[in-house]
Design a protein around this motif. Structure first.
Motif, short mmCIF file in Angstrom:
data_model
loop_
_atom_site.label_atom_id
_atom_site.label_comp_id
_atom_site.label_asym_id
_atom_site.label_seq_id
_atom_site.Cartn_x
_atom_site.Cartn_y
_atom_site.Cartn_z
N CYS A 70 0.85 -1.19 0.00
CA CYS A 70 0.00 0.00 0.00
C CYS A 70 0.89 1.24 0.00
N ASP A 71 0.53 2.23 -0.81
CA ASP A 71 1.31 3.46 -0.89
C ASP A 71 1.17 4.32 0.37
N LEU A 72 0.10 4.14 1.12
CA LEU A 72 -0.10 4.95 2.32
C LEU A 72 0.42 4.28 3.59
N SER A 73 0.10 3.00 3.76
CA SER A 73 0.44 2.33 5.01
C SER A 73 1.67 1.44 4.92
N GLY A 74 2.04 1.05 3.71
CA GLY A 74 3.16 0.13 3.55
C GLY A 74 2.79 -1.32 3.81
N GLU A 75 1.53 -1.58 4.07
CA GLU A 75 1.05 -2.94 4.33
C GLU A 75 0.85 -3.69 3.01
N PRO A 76 1.24 -4.96 2.93
CA PRO A 76 0.99 -5.72 1.70
C PRO A 76 -0.49 -6.12 1.61
N ILE A 135 -7.86 0.61 4.45
CA ILE A 135 -7.78 2.06 4.67
C ILE A 135 -9.06 2.72 4.17
N GLU A 136 -9.55 2.25 3.03
CA GLU A 136 -10.75 2.84 2.46
C GLU A 136 -11.98 2.62 3.33
N ASP A 137 -12.10 1.42 3.93
CA ASP A 137 -13.28 1.15 4.76
C ASP A 137 -13.02 1.34 6.25
N GLY A 138 -11.79 1.70 6.62
CA GLY A 138 -11.47 1.99 8.01
C GLY A 138 -11.19 0.77 8.87
N SER A 139 -11.06 -0.40 8.29
CA SER A 139 -10.86 -1.61 9.08
C SER A 139 -9.39 -1.95 9.33
N LEU A 140 -8.47 -1.30 8.63
CA LEU A 140 -7.05 -1.60 8.81
C LEU A 140 -6.54 -0.91 10.06
N ILE A 144 1.15 2.74 11.46
CA ILE A 144 1.29 3.82 10.48
C ILE A 144 -0.04 4.54 10.26
N VAL A 145 -1.13 3.78 10.17
CA VAL A 145 -2.45 4.38 9.96
C VAL A 145 -2.83 5.23 11.16
N ARG A 146 -2.55 4.74 12.37
CA ARG A 146 -2.85 5.53 13.57
C ARG A 146 -2.06 6.84 13.58
N LYS A 147 -0.78 6.75 13.20
CA LYS A 147 0.06 7.94 13.18
C LYS A 147 -0.42 8.93 12.11
N LEU A 148 -0.81 8.41 10.95
CA LEU A 148 -1.32 9.29 9.89
C LEU A 148 -2.59 10.01 10.32
#
Length: 178
Positions: A70-76, A135-140, A144-148
């Protein structure tokens, strides 16, 4: 090109009309091109060859998934892709692949290798911006997502009073709309 011998389509012995060829592509295919942006791949490719008296029409279709970061979170995650490509094969004096829609093979050729076209079609089918569905549905839920979300403008823990520079306050008086 010996490593792509499985992607040779021998058209010399085929009757005029429509012929189908199927391929299953995994990550080794892309690694043999030196392409390492995919963590994994599982793609099905169908090639429809329409043989006519003086030319060949090839229609490629790809569908499946590639594992990318993922370009935002770096998660595969597994990105679904799909695409198609049309190619006309004509015959002439010399080999010429300068036009992306027309391939010219020398007279006397009896097969065409489609590996490069499959590679290009699959790589171009991947979106330019790869975003994890979580990320799109908020379930991840990842660090990194928390920090963003913490650093997102307007979501700071401070009170919402905005302090302005007094120099700007003087300029705001000049606005006639307010």
């Amino acid at each position: 090109m010996k490593k792509f011998r499985d992607f040779d389509i021998p058209f010399a012995g085929l009757k005029q009309g429509e012929h189908r060829f199927g391929y299953h592509i995994d990550n080794r295919f892309f690694e043999s091109f030196g392409y390492t942006d995919f963590n994994g791949a599982s793609l099905d490719v169908t090639v429809v060859l329409r043989k006519k008296s003086n030319l060949l029409e090839l229609e490629f279709e790809v569908s499946g998934t590639v594992n990318v970061y993922c370009d935002l979170s770096g998660e595969p995650f597994d990105q679904e892709i799909g695409g198609n490509l049309e190619l006309v094969v004509k015959f002439g004096e010399d080999y010429n692949d300068e036009n992306e829609e027309i391939l010219i093979l020398p007279h006397g050729e009896h097969q065409v290798n489609v590996a490069q076209y499959i590679y290009e079609m699959a790589v171009l089918a991947v979106p330019a911006k790869k975003v994890h569905p979580g990320i799109e549905d908020g379930s991840l839920d990842s660090e990194i997502v928390r920090k963003l979300s913490e650093l997102q403008p307007g979501s700071s823990g401070k009170d919402d009073k905005k302090e302005t520079d007094p120099r700007w306050d003087s300029l705001k008086k000049l606005l006639t709309d307010k």
